[in-house]
Design a protein around this motif. Structure first.
Motif, PDB file in Angstrom:
ATOM      1  N   THR A 130     -50.170  43.383 -72.809  1.00  0.00           N
ATOM      2  CA  THR A 130     -50.626  43.050 -74.155  1.00  0.00           C
ATOM      3  C   THR A 130     -50.263  41.601 -74.464  1.00  0.00           C
ATOM      4  O   THR A 130     -49.119  41.184 -74.266  1.00  0.00           O
ATOM      5  CB  THR A 130     -49.991  43.972 -75.202  1.00  0.00           C
ATOM      6  OG1 THR A 130     -50.304  45.330 -74.892  1.00  0.00           O
ATOM      7  CG2 THR A 130     -50.510  43.653 -76.594  1.00  0.00           C
ATOM      8  N   GLN A 178     -41.644  49.864 -88.098  1.00  0.00           N
ATOM      9  CA  GLN A 178     -42.374  49.370 -86.924  1.00  0.00           C
ATOM     10  C   GLN A 178     -41.964  47.961 -86.513  1.00  0.00           C
ATOM     11  O   GLN A 178     -42.385  47.484 -85.462  1.00  0.00           O
ATOM     12  CB  GLN A 178     -43.884  49.388 -87.197  1.00  0.00           C
ATOM     13  CG  GLN A 178     -44.462  50.778 -87.385  1.00  0.00           C
ATOM     14  CD  GLN A 178     -45.970  50.719 -87.590  1.00  0.00           C
ATOM     15  OE1 GLN A 178     -46.703  50.214 -86.752  1.00  0.00           O
ATOM     16  NE2 GLN A 178     -46.422  51.227 -88.724  1.00  0.00           N
ATOM     17  N   SER A 223     -44.187  47.843 -80.930  1.00  0.00           N
ATOM     18  CA  SER A 223     -45.236  48.114 -79.938  1.00  0.00           C
ATOM     19  C   SER A 223     -46.580  47.697 -80.522  1.00  0.00           C
ATOM     20  O   SER A 223     -46.748  47.608 -81.736  1.00  0.00           O
ATOM     21  CB  SER A 223     -45.262  49.594 -79.553  1.00  0.00           C
ATOM     22  OG  SER A 223     -45.566  50.399 -80.674  1.00  0.00           O
ATOM     23  N   GLY A 224     -47.538  47.426 -79.622  1.00  0.00           N
ATOM     24  CA  GLY A 224     -48.903  47.146 -80.038  1.00  0.00           C
ATOM     25  C   GLY A 224     -49.246  45.699 -80.245  1.00  0.00           C
ATOM     26  O   GLY A 224     -50.419  45.353 -80.439  1.00  0.00           O
ATOM     27  N   MET A 237     -42.805  39.858 -73.210  1.00  0.00           N
ATOM     28  CA  MET A 237     -41.978  41.013 -72.846  1.00  0.00           C
ATOM     29  C   MET A 237     -40.591  40.917 -73.475  1.00  0.00           C
ATOM     30  O   MET A 237     -39.884  41.922 -73.586  1.00  0.00           O
ATOM     31  CB  MET A 237     -41.881  41.154 -71.323  1.00  0.00           C
ATOM     32  CG  MET A 237     -40.920  40.235 -70.635  1.00  0.00           C
ATOM     33  SD  MET A 237     -41.573  38.576 -70.384  1.00  0.00           S
ATOM     34  CE  MET A 237     -40.222  37.832 -69.455  1.00  0.00           C
ATOM     35  N   SER A 274     -41.083  42.418 -77.105  1.00  0.00           N
ATOM     36  CA  SER A 274     -41.147  43.879 -77.060  1.00  0.00           C
ATOM     37  C   SER A 274     -41.451  44.307 -75.625  1.00  0.00           C
ATOM     38  O   SER A 274     -42.436  43.849 -75.046  1.00  0.00           O
ATOM     39  CB  SER A 274     -42.245  44.401 -77.989  1.00  0.00           C
ATOM     40  OG  SER A 274     -42.501  45.764 -77.740  1.00  0.00           O
ATOM     41  N   PRO A 275     -40.631  45.196 -75.046  1.00  0.00           N
ATOM     42  CA  PRO A 275     -40.903  45.664 -73.675  1.00  0.00           C
ATOM     43  C   PRO A 275     -42.266  46.324 -73.537  1.00  0.00           C
ATOM     44  O   PRO A 275     -42.834  46.350 -72.443  1.00  0.00           O
ATOM     45  CB  PRO A 275     -39.769  46.663 -73.416  1.00  0.00           C
ATOM     46  CG  PRO A 275     -38.686  46.288 -74.365  1.00  0.00           C
ATOM     47  CD  PRO A 275     -39.385  45.759 -75.580  1.00  0.00           C
ATOM     48  N   SER A 276     -42.817  46.832 -74.643  1.00  0.00           N
ATOM     49  CA  SER A 276     -44.107  47.520 -74.575  1.00  0.00           C
ATOM     50  C   SER A 276     -45.250  46.565 -74.245  1.00  0.00           C
ATOM     51  O   SER A 276     -46.361  47.009 -73.938  1.00  0.00           O
ATOM     52  CB  SER A 276     -44.410  48.205 -75.914  1.00  0.00           C
ATOM     53  OG  SER A 276     -44.683  47.239 -76.925  1.00  0.00           O
ATOM     54  N   MET A 277     -45.000  45.249 -74.312  1.00  0.00           N
ATOM     55  CA  MET A 277     -46.057  44.277 -74.040  1.00  0.00           C
ATOM     56  C   MET A 277     -46.365  44.151 -72.549  1.00  0.00           C
ATOM     57  O   MET A 277     -47.373  43.553 -72.182  1.00  0.00           O
ATOM     58  CB  MET A 277     -45.653  42.900 -74.591  1.00  0.00           C
ATOM     59  CG  MET A 277     -45.313  42.882 -76.067  1.00  0.00           C
ATOM     60  SD  MET A 277     -46.749  43.042 -77.126  1.00  0.00           S
ATOM     61  CE  MET A 277     -47.324  41.346 -77.160  1.00  0.00           C
ATOM     62  N   GLN A 332     -45.425  45.587 -68.145  1.00  0.00           N
ATOM     63  CA  GLN A 332     -45.406  46.700 -67.206  1.00  0.00           C
ATOM     64  C   GLN A 332     -44.092  46.675 -66.439  1.00  0.00           C
ATOM     65  O   GLN A 332     -43.513  45.607 -66.215  1.00  0.00           O
ATOM     66  CB  GLN A 332     -46.577  46.579 -66.221  1.00  0.00           C
ATOM     67  CG  GLN A 332     -47.953  46.779 -66.844  1.00  0.00           C
ATOM     68  CD  GLN A 332     -48.186  48.224 -67.252  1.00  0.00           C
ATOM     69  OE1 GLN A 332     -48.049  49.142 -66.457  1.00  0.00           O
ATOM     70  NE2 GLN A 332     -48.546  48.427 -68.511  1.00  0.00           N
TER      71      GLN A 332
END
Length: 436
Positions: A45, A71, A201-202, A316, A319-322, A324
């Motif tokens: 992301t 969030q 996230s997101g 990253m 946010s780690p969610s950005m 892989q």
């Protein structure tokens, strides 16, 4: 009927705060957000360059936190400058410790020299940006960071830019702070964003998306073609063809030069003013690397001309969610003139070589994803023509029933928070008119 042109943060905020007043909001793209967007490619992301939330207005902070309950995560800023093969903390002017001793001495003595006879300096509004840098921060800080960095960012000689916009972006330290920074003593944070918030996230797109449940009459794929201000009619183009909308007022958030070009009954003198406005474009080069933790920083500034980019950031670490597992992601920014165009392949190769030279990437690193976004309108140039031109244009547009707001609508350098506040303020004015 009120027409809102553009569903970036300013337009969405205007719609959100117009509840109870008839409006339509029309967006050229197939999603909201403007440049406050995120996209996913190959599981990574990316935002359209860095978008971080730092608040100065209590009401806007409360609004955003109510739209994104639980969030947002708070981060202590980890931003650095890489120069002279050394990392120093941002902002440069209070963090010279660790640079070569002769550089530290130049910066320190140059700053001290600015303290003599301050009353002889001309007022800020009459100084060029370069004059402001030298007179406020000194020759050494100008030479080793402020001038080369800003020349890379703005792509014009700094004598062409005014200094009336820098006060909230460039902190002016005390002599004690500069001396402490030269000695490596840290006792306070500097700058307008010593900490920031970012979605867990997101990506940043969750912010404009959060307005959508409270927004009505939103049309995507609707590009403004022309406005007849005298007849109060606007024409929009979509995949289905053209359609005409009649209006009482328009709230426009599109770039001011584009808006003026689309107003077909404005006099030639105003068109010439709009044509004098200047800006810089940015190549947003997004990369993913098959190696974890290539940096522990949030972003890095690169003032030296041996690097083609002026900044690199690491999603990253927001946010780690950005990203892989087993990989790192980064965005890199290169300014360019709007008329210039470089191929994606050449840009990615230039960026890779520069990152290897700076030690961010290794020769053995595998790029698992690469992508380029060309941000046509990125940063407004505050030259000596801007102030008069913008004031005349906004005044005449307002007289003709068009409020131009947002970063590019007001042709200024402002934040996401400011865009939301401007939408709120525009809605408040329109609600008052509707009630009158």
């Amino acid at each position: 009927m009120i027409l809102i042109v553009g569903a970036g943060l300013a337009g969405l905020s205007a719609a959100y705060h117009l509840r109870g007043v008839p409006y339509k909001i029309l967006e050229r793209e197939r999603e909201v957000g403007g440049l406050c967007r995120s996209y996913v490619k190959d599981g990574f992301t990316f935002d359209y360059t860095g978008h971080l939330l730092h608040f100065r207005q209590t009401a806007i902070k409360a609004l955003v936190e109510s739209l994104l309950p639980d969030q947002l995560q708070r981060h202590a800023r980890k931003s650095y400058i890489y120069s002279h093969d050394t990392y120093t903390e941002y902002p440069f002017q209070v963090n010279t410790h660790g640079l070569p001793p002769e550089v530290v001495r130049e910066c320190l003595l140059g700053f001290i020299a600015t303290l003599s006879n301050p009353s002889s300096k001309p007022p800020a509004e009459s100084r060029s940006f370069k004059q402001w840098i030298v007179e406020s921060l000194g020759e050494g800080i100008a030479k080793h960071f402020m001038v080369p960095f800003n020349e890379k960012l703005w792509q014009v000689p700094l004598d062409e830019l005014t200094s009336d916009w820098v006060s909230w972006l460039v902190p002016k330290p005390d002599v004690k702070d500069v001396v402490n920074g030269a000695l490596g003593i840290k006792d306070k944070a500097f700058g307008y964003n010593p900490s920031f918030q970012y979605p867990a996230s997101g990506g940043i797109k969750v912010l404009p998306d959060a307005f959508l449940p409270s927004v009505e009459n939103l049309s995507y794929d609707s590009e403004l073609v022309e406005i007849e201000t005298g007849r109060r009619r606007a024409v929009f183009r979509s995949a289905q063809g053209e359609r005409t909308e009649l209006y009482d007022r328009i709230v426009s958030t599109i770039p001011l030069p584009d808006l003026v070009r689309r107003c077909v009954d404005l006099p030639a003198s105003l068109r010439e003013l709009a044509a004098s406005l200047r800006w810089v474009s940015v190549y947003n080069v997004n990369l993913a690397v098959a190696r974890e933790c290539i940096s522990d920083k949030h972003w890095i500034y690169f003032p030296e001309h041996r690097y083609p980019f002026y900044r690199a950031g690491f999603p990253m670490n927001f946010s780690p969610s950005m990203g892989q597992p087993g990989c790192s992601s980064l965005y890199v920014e290169i300014s360019h003139q709007p008329v210039e165009r470089e191929s994606d392949a050449v840009l990615i190769e230039r960026v890779r070589r520069g990152l290897e030279q700076a030690g961010v990437l290794q020769r053995s690193d595998e790029l698992v994803m690469s992508d380029v976004k060309d941000l046509y309108y990125a940063y407004v140039l505050f030259d000596r023509y801007r102030g008069r031109a913008v004031q005349e244009l906004l005044t005449e547009l307002e007289r003709r029933g068009i409020s131009s707001i947002g970063r590019y609508g007001l042709w200024e350098h402002t934040s996401m928070e400011d865009a939301i506040a401007q939408g709120q303020q525009a809605a408040a004015r329109l609600r008052m008119k509707a009630a009158a």
